[in-house]
Design an enzyme around this catalytic site. Structure first.
Site, PDB file in Angstrom:
ATOM      1  CB  THR A 199     -33.804  56.993  55.317  1.00 12.24           C
ATOM      2  OG1 THR A 199     -32.644  57.044  54.470  1.00 12.24           O
ATOM      3  CG2 THR A 199     -33.795  58.179  56.259  1.00 12.24           C
ATOM      4  CE  LYS A 217     -29.760  58.345  55.795  1.00 10.56           C
ATOM      5  NZ  LYS A 217     -30.304  59.045  54.566  1.00 10.56           N
ATOM      6  CB  THR A 249     -22.007  62.276  49.581  1.00  9.35           C
ATOM      7  OG1 THR A 249     -21.043  61.584  50.367  1.00  9.35           O
ATOM      8  CG2 THR A 249     -21.285  63.023  48.497  1.00  9.35           C
ATOM      9  CD  GLU A 297     -33.246  55.445  47.802  1.00  6.78           C
ATOM     10  OE1 GLU A 297     -33.721  55.892  48.863  1.00  6.78           O
ATOM     11  OE2 GLU A 297     -33.375  56.006  46.704  1.00  6.78           O
ATOM     12  CG  ASN A 341     -35.937  57.193  44.918  1.00  2.40           C
ATOM     13  OD1 ASN A 341     -35.731  58.031  45.780  1.00  2.40           O
ATOM     14  ND2 ASN A 341     -35.082  56.210  44.669  1.00  2.40           N
ATOM     15  CB  THR A 396     -47.326  56.456  49.103  1.00  4.31           C
ATOM     16  OG1 THR A 396     -46.518  56.041  47.995  1.00  4.31           O
ATOM     17  CG2 THR A 396     -47.838  57.854  48.862  1.00  4.31           C
TER      18      THR A 396
END
Length: 397
Positions: A147, A173, A184, A270, A392, A397
């Site tokens: 992702t 992933k 997790t 991230e 995040n 969007t």
């Protein structure tokens, strides 16, 4: 044990494929792993009370059949919080895959990752499934499950059991919504050893506490987290059974693969710029050590200090103190890299230039020595950066 240049299809009797079906705009987003014979299977699943439909279907299949022929995965739509329709879609995903492979539906696991609260686009699923092939491109599967990850996460190893060479491979992933608790993220491990599902589950349950449960990116446990291990026996080795030297060797292989994947997930958090490793040493027992290590690596204040390259050992000590573990704290040593910042619970001076080199590295290692036993606990995470908020805040969007 030997690390090899392989992928999830490296063990005998496994194949995989991945492609772009249309769940996402451009990137690969659909794939499967296939075993040519029924494989023993073990799994661990999210402890979030909100459980996505694919997990419900997969857990039911694993418990019912105790064997697995395939795992089919999509990225871009989590099929979570989608009610009865979502559950029916997950069953359909399982049935369509079984029909294509000519196997029983309860031998097919399904997994989904992506945006929560959107129904599965079934036409996209059907189109993607029509294009998947057995003995396809296994490296593409590694890409199709991602992702917000920045890179694929794979590992493969071999080990000799008598005269037989057993191969084990893993792929995962995970980038956000990563927090230690049972499982997790999405991780799939294949192996060609002869081992029962019961023994496989025992090995997985023993290993997950020290690996996947010891990573955290942001404190969020996803609705779709799952780890599946498949072992199909194609090596034809002597069966691996519990309470034997071979079982311990097999568990060590599994621990290596899972720890490697766990660290890669933590490093790819991230917006992350650094991997954080926390080692709590000389603790009274392993459980207390692991809890302390998780407390430190999960602290937002520690994570932001590491991002800012600030050797703020006070935040580390505070996280040790609120870990909920009743251990003596009167004689603690803390090191950042190899540089002590506290000895015998007393601050010590350090060279600022040497510390700058430690804090600017891609990996920052924190060691907490309790001087209260012989147990070790480890945990892995990443720093918390400005980019984490950006990613995040704009996820849909």
């Amino acid at each position: 044990m030997k690390v090899i240049n392989g992928n999830i299809a490296s063990p005998l009797g496994f194949s995989a494929d991945g492609l772009h079906a249309g769940f996402k705009k451009k990137k690969m987003d659909f794939g499967w792993i296939v075993s040519e014979v029924p494989a023993s299977v073990a799994g661990v699943y999210t402890t979030n009370k909100v459980v996505a439909a694919p997990l419900l279907v997969t857990k039911e299949a694993v418990e019912k059949s105790q064997k697995m022929r395939a795992v089919v995965v999509n990225s871009g739509c989590a099929n979570s919080c989608t009610g009865q329709q979502g559950l029916e879609d997950a069953y359909t995903m399982q049935q369509w895959t079984a029909d294509k492979l000519g196997v029983e539906p309860e031998t097919v696991a399904v997994a989904s990752t992506g945006v929560i609260g959107e129904l599965m686009p079934m036409d996209t699923l059907k189109k993607g499934l029509s294009k998947l092939v057995v003995n396809g491109n296994a490296d593409d599967f590694s890409k199709a499950i991602l992702t917000t990850d920045t890179d694929i996460k794979t590992v493969a190893v071999t080990e000799m059991f008598g005269r037989d060479e057993v191969t084990m491979a893993g792929v995962a992933k995970g980038s956000g919504m990563i927090h230690p608790n049972m499982a997790t993220m999405l991780a799939f491990i294949t192996c060609d050893a002869v081992i029962s599902s019961e023994a496989l589950q025992l090995a997985l349950s023993k290993t997950v506490e020290k690996t996947f449960n010891q990573i955290t990116v942001d404190g969020d446990t996803s609705t779709n987290d799952m780890v599946l291990v498949l072992s199909n026996g194609c090596t034809l080795n002597k069966e691996i059974v519990p309470d034997t030297a071979d079982f311990e060797k097999f568990t060590a292989m599994l621990n290596f693969v899972m720890q490697d994947l766990a660290k890669k997930i933590a490093r790819d958090g991230e917006g992350a710029t650094k991997l954080i490793e926390v080692n709590v040493v000389n603790a009274p027992n392993e459980e207390d050590a692991r809890m302390m290590a998780k407390s430190v690596v999960g602290s937002s204040l520690v994570k932001t200090a590491i991002f800012g390259e600030d050797p703020n050992w006070g935040r580390i000590l505070a996280a040790v103190g609120y870990a909920g573990v009743d251990v003596p704290v009167e004689h603690i040593d803390i090191k950042l890299g190899d540089l002590p910042v506290m000895l015998d619970s007393t601050p010590v001076s350090f060279d600022e230039e040497e510390m700058a080199d430690v804090m600017q590295a891609d990996q920052v290692t924190i060691t907490v020595d309790l001087h209260a036993g012989e147990a070790l606990g480890q945990a892995w995470g990443c720093d918390l950066s400005y980019d984490y908020v950006k990613i995040n805040a704009l996820y849909r969007t």
